[in-house]
Design an enzyme around this catalytic site. Structure first.
Site, PDB file in Angstrom:
ATOM      1  N   CYS A 107      -3.164  -2.850   5.797  1.00 49.61           N
ATOM      2  CA  CYS A 107      -3.394  -1.574   6.470  1.00 49.61           C
ATOM      3  C   CYS A 107      -4.748  -1.568   7.167  1.00 49.61           C
ATOM      4  CB  CYS A 107      -3.286  -0.410   5.490  1.00 49.61           C
ATOM      5  SG  CYS A 107      -4.405  -0.499   4.090  1.00 49.61           S
ATOM      6  N   GLN A 129      -4.973  -0.515  -4.943  1.00 48.04           N
ATOM      7  CA  GLN A 129      -5.546  -1.600  -5.728  1.00 48.04           C
ATOM      8  C   GLN A 129      -6.246  -1.072  -6.973  1.00 48.04           C
ATOM      9  OE1 GLN A 129      -7.610  -4.601  -3.468  1.00 48.04           O
ATOM     10  NE2 GLN A 129      -8.852  -5.226  -5.216  1.00 48.04           N
ATOM     11  N   CYS A 176       0.842  -1.190   0.000  1.00 48.91           N
ATOM     12  CA  CYS A 176       0.000   0.000   0.000  1.00 48.91           C
ATOM     13  C   CYS A 176       0.881   1.245   0.000  1.00 48.91           C
ATOM     14  CB  CYS A 176      -0.895  -0.029   1.235  1.00 48.91           C
ATOM     15  SG  CYS A 176      -1.699   1.518   1.626  1.00 48.91           S
ATOM     16  N   GLU A 177       0.583   2.175  -0.900  1.00 51.87           N
ATOM     17  CA  GLU A 177       1.400   3.382  -0.981  1.00 51.87           C
ATOM     18  C   GLU A 177       1.139   4.349   0.173  1.00 51.87           C
ATOM     19  OE1 GLU A 177      -1.140   6.368  -3.875  1.00 51.87           O
ATOM     20  OE2 GLU A 177       0.296   5.011  -4.811  1.00 51.87           O
ATOM     21  N   HIS A 178       0.083   4.121   0.935  1.00 44.92           N
ATOM     22  CA  HIS A 178      -0.234   5.006   2.038  1.00 44.92           C
ATOM     23  C   HIS A 178       0.486   4.631   3.332  1.00 44.92           C
ATOM     24  CE1 HIS A 178      -4.164   5.493  -0.388  1.00 44.92           C
ATOM     25  NE2 HIS A 178      -3.335   6.461  -0.700  1.00 44.92           N
ATOM     26  N   HIS A 179       0.640   3.325   3.573  1.00 41.81           N
ATOM     27  CA  HIS A 179       1.264   2.891   4.823  1.00 41.81           C
ATOM     28  C   HIS A 179       2.448   1.935   4.602  1.00 41.81           C
ATOM     29  CE1 HIS A 179      -2.998   3.873   5.917  1.00 41.81           C
ATOM     30  NE2 HIS A 179      -2.365   4.525   6.880  1.00 41.81           N
ATOM     31  N   HIS A 239      -5.981  -6.150   2.484  1.00 44.30           N
ATOM     32  CA  HIS A 239      -5.066  -5.049   2.752  1.00 44.30           C
ATOM     33  C   HIS A 239      -4.648  -5.079   4.222  1.00 44.30           C
ATOM     34  CE1 HIS A 239      -5.845  -2.582  -1.028  1.00 44.30           C
ATOM     35  NE2 HIS A 239      -6.664  -3.611  -1.118  1.00 44.30           N
TER      36      HIS A 239
END
Length: 210
Positions: A170, A140, A99-102, A168
């Protein structure tokens, strides 16, 4: 499929060349040491002495997709298909992304199909395309569109269908902490985009409906 994954993994073991503007191995290891200290642990204790080096090696493998071109994988096609022009589907392609956020794992399966227009591509190349995009920081939704887009742009089939289903971490490991929930994304291009019957047929074939 194991041979394809082995080939993919072997490319990530090549010595890393230092690109201009890209952090060096020493800088990456130093950053990992900072993170270890930030967690409250001691990077100088025995169990963590080699962790920065291991993390750098792992990241080189997990994010190797940035140094590969999915379009190149689709470059070789075959026209001797005896007139076959129906759906070609590769389903249950297991993948691991982040995940590019976490920067925590996304674990799932991809189902990819296309309607050829006079030429087909080796089935392993579809798997490679999924792997290349998976080995990047992702959402995704973006990964679903990227897989369909490159197949449509390079092969120029009559249509492409992609479904991703993934868990996910996250969601499972932090925040709401709900294990087992699955996210489903899909996209269709070409003649499949506006044809609900063909979309349903693709989904039924992927799900194994009789």
């Amino acid at each position: 499929m194991d041979a394809v994954i082995k080939k993919f993994s072997s490319q990530t073991d090549k010595p890393e060349t230092h690109d201009k503007g890209r952090p060096s191995q020493a800088e990456v290891e130093a950053a990992v040491r900072v993170l270890l200290r930030w967690t409250g642990d001691n990077p100088d204790r025995e169990g963590l002495l080699d962790t920065p080096k291991r993390v750098a090696k792992a990241y080189r493998e997990m994010f190797s997709g940035y140094h590969m071109d999915p379009a190149e994988e689709l470059g070789r096609t075959f026209e001797e298909v005896a007139g076959y022009n129906d759906l070609v589907i590769v389903k249950d392609i297991e993948f691991h992304s982040h995940c590019e956020h976490h920067m925590v794992p996304i674990i799932g399966k991809a189902h990819v199909g296309y309607l050829p227009d006079g030429k087909v591509v080796g089935l392993s190349k579809i798997i490679r395309v999924v792997e290349i995009f998976a080995h990047r920081l992702q959402t995704q939704e973006a990964m679903t569109a990227q897989i369909a887009g490159v197949i449509q742009d390079v092969l120029k089939p009559r249509g492409v269908a992609v479904i991703l289903e993934a868990e996910h971490m996250c969601i499972a490991m932090r925040g709401i902490r709900k294990q087992g929930s699955t996210t489903l994304t899909s996209t269709f291009t070409g003649v499949l985009k506006d044809n609900p019957e063909e979309q349903a047929r693709f989904i039924n074939l992927v799900r194994g409906a009789k």
